[in-house]
Write a protein that holds these residues in place. Structure first.
Motif, mmCIF file in Angstrom:
data_model
loop_
_atom_site.group_PDB
_atom_site.id
_atom_site.type_symbol
_atom_site.label_atom_id
_atom_site.label_comp_id
_atom_site.label_asym_id
_atom_site.label_seq_id
_atom_site.Cartn_x
_atom_site.Cartn_y
_atom_site.Cartn_z
ATOM 1 N N GLU A 159 -2.064 -7.526 -23.311
ATOM 2 C CA GLU A 159 -2.973 -8.254 -22.423
ATOM 3 C C GLU A 159 -2.475 -8.234 -20.987
ATOM 4 O OE1 GLU A 159 -4.787 -12.787 -21.870
ATOM 5 O OE2 GLU A 159 -3.765 -12.201 -23.730
ATOM 6 N N SER A 160 -1.156 -8.385 -20.806
ATOM 7 C CA SER A 160 -0.598 -8.344 -19.456
ATOM 8 C C SER A 160 -0.800 -6.977 -18.811
ATOM 9 C CB SER A 160 0.892 -8.689 -19.520
ATOM 10 O OG SER A 160 1.489 -8.558 -18.249
ATOM 11 N N ALA A 161 -0.599 -5.903 -19.585
ATOM 12 C CA ALA A 161 -0.767 -4.557 -19.026
ATOM 13 C C ALA A 161 -2.224 -4.302 -18.652
ATOM 14 C CB ALA A 161 -0.282 -3.522 -20.034
ATOM 15 N N VAL A 162 -3.160 -4.718 -19.516
ATOM 16 C CA VAL A 162 -4.579 -4.513 -19.224
ATOM 17 C C VAL A 162 -4.989 -5.323 -17.999
ATOM 18 C CG1 VAL A 162 -6.907 -4.861 -20.106
ATOM 19 C CG2 VAL A 162 -5.147 -3.930 -21.597
ATOM 20 N N ARG A 163 -4.529 -6.554 -17.883
ATOM 21 C CA ARG A 163 -4.867 -7.370 -16.711
ATOM 22 C C ARG A 163 -4.305 -6.744 -15.433
ATOM 23 N NH1 ARG A 163 -7.043 -12.317 -17.409
ATOM 24 N NH2 ARG A 163 -7.102 -13.174 -19.530
ATOM 25 N N THR A 164 -3.117 -6.183 -15.515
ATOM 26 C CA THR A 164 -2.519 -5.567 -14.323
ATOM 27 C C THR A 164 -3.338 -4.371 -13.858
ATOM 28 O OG1 THR A 164 -0.313 -6.285 -15.015
ATOM 29 C CG2 THR A 164 -0.438 -4.508 -13.406
ATOM 30 N N VAL A 165 -3.757 -3.532 -14.796
ATOM 31 C CA VAL A 165 -4.490 -2.323 -14.427
ATOM 32 C C VAL A 165 -5.911 -2.664 -13.975
ATOM 33 C CG1 VAL A 165 -5.408 -0.151 -15.307
ATOM 34 C CG2 VAL A 165 -3.105 -0.858 -15.914
ATOM 35 N N ILE A 166 -6.609 -3.510 -14.721
ATOM 36 C CA ILE A 166 -7.983 -3.866 -14.367
ATOM 37 C C ILE A 166 -8.013 -4.660 -13.071
ATOM 38 C CG2 ILE A 166 -10.030 -5.120 -15.109
ATOM 39 C CD1 ILE A 166 -9.587 -2.525 -16.592
ATOM 40 N N GLY A 167 -7.075 -5.570 -12.898
ATOM 41 C CA GLY A 167 -7.050 -6.386 -11.683
ATOM 42 C C GLY A 167 -6.751 -5.596 -10.434
ATOM 43 N N GLY A 168 -6.183 -4.412 -10.563
ATOM 44 C CA GLY A 168 -5.895 -3.575 -9.405
ATOM 45 C C GLY A 168 -6.916 -2.484 -9.164
ATOM 46 N N SER A 169 -8.075 -2.533 -9.836
ATOM 47 C CA SER A 169 -9.106 -1.495 -9.712
ATOM 48 C C SER A 169 -10.445 -2.128 -9.371
ATOM 49 C CB SER A 169 -9.238 -0.701 -11.023
ATOM 50 O OG SER A 169 -7.993 -0.153 -11.415
ATOM 51 N N ASP A 170 -11.308 -1.341 -8.721
ATOM 52 C CA ASP A 170 -12.659 -1.788 -8.401
ATOM 53 C C ASP A 170 -13.571 -1.651 -9.612
ATOM 54 O OD1 ASP A 170 -11.811 -2.239 -5.825
ATOM 55 O OD2 ASP A 170 -12.382 -0.231 -5.139
ATOM 56 N N MET A 171 -14.712 -2.355 -9.526
ATOM 57 C CA MET A 171 -15.675 -2.304 -10.619
ATOM 58 C C MET A 171 -16.209 -0.891 -10.821
ATOM 59 S SD MET A 171 -17.456 -3.842 -12.974
ATOM 60 C CE MET A 171 -17.562 -5.602 -12.650
ATOM 61 N N ASP A 172 -16.516 -0.187 -9.729
ATOM 62 C CA ASP A 172 -17.036 1.183 -9.853
ATOM 63 C C ASP A 172 -16.027 2.103 -10.520
ATOM 64 O OD1 ASP A 172 -19.300 0.275 -8.609
ATOM 65 O OD2 ASP A 172 -18.736 1.006 -6.625
ATOM 66 N N ILE A 174 -13.737 1.211 -12.691
ATOM 67 C CA ILE A 174 -13.602 0.836 -14.100
ATOM 68 C C ILE A 174 -14.761 1.385 -14.916
ATOM 69 C CG2 ILE A 174 -13.491 -1.118 -15.692
ATOM 70 C CD1 ILE A 174 -12.209 -2.710 -13.410
ATOM 71 N N LEU A 175 -15.959 1.371 -14.344
ATOM 72 C CA LEU A 175 -17.144 1.781 -15.096
ATOM 73 C C LEU A 175 -17.423 3.269 -14.986
ATOM 74 C CD1 LEU A 175 -19.514 -1.176 -14.199
ATOM 75 C CD2 LEU A 175 -18.089 -0.899 -16.222
ATOM 76 N N SER A 176 -16.740 3.962 -14.109
ATOM 77 C CA SER A 176 -16.997 5.385 -13.925
ATOM 78 C C SER A 176 -16.135 6.196 -14.879
ATOM 79 C CB SER A 176 -16.724 5.784 -12.468
ATOM 80 O OG SER A 176 -15.362 5.580 -12.160
ATOM 81 N N GLY A 177 -16.094 7.498 -14.630
ATOM 82 C CA GLY A 177 -15.316 8.388 -15.488
ATOM 83 C C GLY A 177 -13.820 8.251 -15.340
ATOM 84 N N GLN A 178 -13.337 7.396 -14.413
ATOM 85 C CA GLN A 178 -11.906 7.216 -14.234
ATOM 86 C C GLN A 178 -11.314 6.212 -15.215
ATOM 87 O OE1 GLN A 178 -11.097 6.264 -10.150
ATOM 88 N NE2 GLN A 178 -12.199 8.028 -9.340
ATOM 89 N N ARG A 179 -12.126 5.752 -16.173
ATOM 90 C CA ARG A 179 -11.616 4.770 -17.128
ATOM 91 C C ARG A 179 -10.471 5.347 -17.951
ATOM 92 N NH1 ARG A 179 -15.854 2.224 -21.266
ATOM 93 N NH2 ARG A 179 -16.927 1.938 -19.264
ATOM 94 N N SER A 180 -10.532 6.634 -18.262
ATOM 95 C CA SER A 180 -9.463 7.246 -19.056
ATOM 96 C C SER A 180 -8.130 7.178 -18.317
ATOM 97 C CB SER A 180 -9.819 8.699 -19.379
ATOM 98 O OG SER A 180 -10.041 9.435 -18.187
ATOM 99 N N GLU A 181 -8.149 7.363 -16.994
ATOM 100 C CA GLU A 181 -6.912 7.262 -16.223
ATOM 101 C C GLU A 181 -6.353 5.843 -16.269
ATOM 102 O OE1 GLU A 181 -7.724 8.598 -12.318
ATOM 103 O OE2 GLU A 181 -8.364 10.617 -12.925
ATOM 104 N N LEU A 182 -7.225 4.851 -16.244
ATOM 105 C CA LEU A 182 -6.775 3.457 -16.329
ATOM 106 C C LEU A 182 -6.148 3.174 -17.692
ATOM 107 C CD1 LEU A 182 -9.778 1.621 -14.617
ATOM 108 C CD2 LEU A 182 -7.623 2.354 -13.597
ATOM 109 N N MET A 183 -6.706 3.744 -18.763
ATOM 110 C CA MET A 183 -6.125 3.547 -20.093
ATOM 111 C C MET A 183 -4.736 4.168 -20.180
ATOM 112 S SD MET A 183 -9.349 3.925 -22.731
ATOM 113 C CE MET A 183 -9.767 5.593 -22.222
ATOM 114 N N VAL A 184 -4.557 5.323 -19.559
ATOM 115 C CA VAL A 184 -3.230 5.958 -19.554
ATOM 116 C C VAL A 184 -2.233 5.092 -18.798
ATOM 117 C CG1 VAL A 184 -1.935 7.962 -18.761
ATOM 118 C CG2 VAL A 184 -4.159 8.279 -19.828
ATOM 119 N N GLN A 185 -2.648 4.541 -17.659
ATOM 120 C CA GLN A 185 -1.755 3.669 -16.892
ATOM 121 C C GLN A 185 -1.382 2.422 -17.686
ATOM 122 O OE1 GLN A 185 -3.582 2.804 -13.111
ATOM 123 N NE2 GLN A 185 -3.820 4.964 -12.563
#
Length: 346
Positions: A159-172, A174-185
């Protein structure tokens, strides 16, 4: 050496002297002493019960000393509650309890955990994220003794890792094709935290199963999402139109350049031919000026008068010259006259 040798005159008892000349234990005396001991221990009448209990104890110790470890597990041997060694899959032996105990750890299985978190993005939008973590036990010893609750620690770290990555990204983002990069991070950050905690866990996959806005703002979010899709569609159409028009424009430009080059070559060649012809005429004129001038005059008049239906003669018919092409004109021959070029008449 045989027990009874022929001719020795002596019979040997293997249970008394062991078949050797040296001293040997008396098993009958030993059995009697054990029976007397248990009689005294159990009041003189429990010799059979004591023997049965001893036999049961020996059988239980023999049974509890064998441990079967499954193929997907690793056995962690604890001696008086402290780590002693690891057991490989198969049949293994240990000291009976309570001296040693075995804890099976499923290192060959892929475990998973799911959770949902509500958080703010970098551009202050609220999103709900459903994520799934698949992991394996990489170190059985650390898994049992590294942290108190490995599964709970994994859930909180994820939960901490997901909050860190999502909280540092814009909504666009997160919802675009860059979601895979966020999952890797998020996966890399989670693995780093678990290694720091010494949890003995290895992350296989971390997936964002669903990222959506809360129900309260779903309508506004859908409108924004449709606008984003319209923008992307317009950009794709513009790119397609550009890929169609630009090659055509380049082809037209190439054709114009080729035509211009052809016209340039034609005009240049004609000018060079005219210049060479003029040089030839000039050389002839220098050699015979009078003849050359007259010939040039006649050729020029042929070109001018050849297609003229009427010619007016102002020289009173003193000089009459029949020109080619004038025969097609139905006029009297006397009217087709030319002045003498030497006199300058017109």
């Amino acid at each position: 050496m045989a027990w009874n040798e022929p001719g020795s005159g002596k019979q040997r008892d293997p249970w008394k002297d062991g078949g050797n000349s040296g001293p040997s234990p008396d098993f009958d005396a030993l059995a009697r002493r054990l029976r007397d001991f248990f009689n005294r221990l159990f009041g003189g009448g429990g010799g059979g019960v004591a023997i049965a209990l001893v036999g049961a104890l020996i059988a239980w110790c023999a049974w509890d000393s064998m441990v079967r470890v499954n193929a997907s597990d690793t056995g962690v041997v604890l001696r008086f509650g402290r780590f002693s060694r690891l057991m490989t899959p198969g049949i293994n032996f240990k000291f009976p309890r309570p001296v040693e105990s075995v804890v099976p750890v499923p290192i060959g299985k892929t475990l998973q955990t799911n959770d949902q978190v509500r958080m703010l993005t970098k551009d202050e939008n609220i999103v709900l994220v459903d994520f799934n973590v698949q992991y394996r036990i990489s170190d059985p010893r650390l898994f049992l003794f590294g942290v108190r609750d490995p599964d709970g620690t994994l859930g909180q770290a994820a939960e901490s890792a997901v909050r860190t990555v999502i909280g540092g990204s814009d909504m666009d983002t997160i919802l675009s094709g860059q979601r895979s990069e966020l999952m890797v991070q998020a996966k890399q950050l989670l693995q780093a935290n678990l290694d720091q905690y010494k949890a003995g866990l290895s992350i296989s996959e971390l997936n964002f199963q669903n990222v959506r806005p809360p129900q309260d703002v779903k309508d506004a979010f859908d409108d924004a999402n449709r606008a984003l899709q319209d923008k992307q569609r317009a950009e794709e159409e513009a790119k397609a139109y550009a890929s169609q028009v630009v090659p055509e424009a380049r082809g037209d430009a190439a054709a114009v350049r080729a035509e211009a080059e052809g016209y340039k070559s034609k005009v240049t060649a004609r000018a060079e031919g005219d210049a060479q012809r003029f040089n030839l005429v000039e050389s002839q004129y220098k050699a015979a000026p009078e003849v050359t001038r007259k010939r040039l005059y006649i050729e020029a008049m042929e070109q001018v008068v050849g297609n003229t239906p009427k010619v007016i003669d102002l020289s009173s018919g003193k000089n009459i010259l029949n020109l080619p092409g004038a025969a097609d004109v139905r006029v009297p021959a006397a009217t087709i006259v030319t002045p003498d070029p030497g006199k300058g008449g017109r």
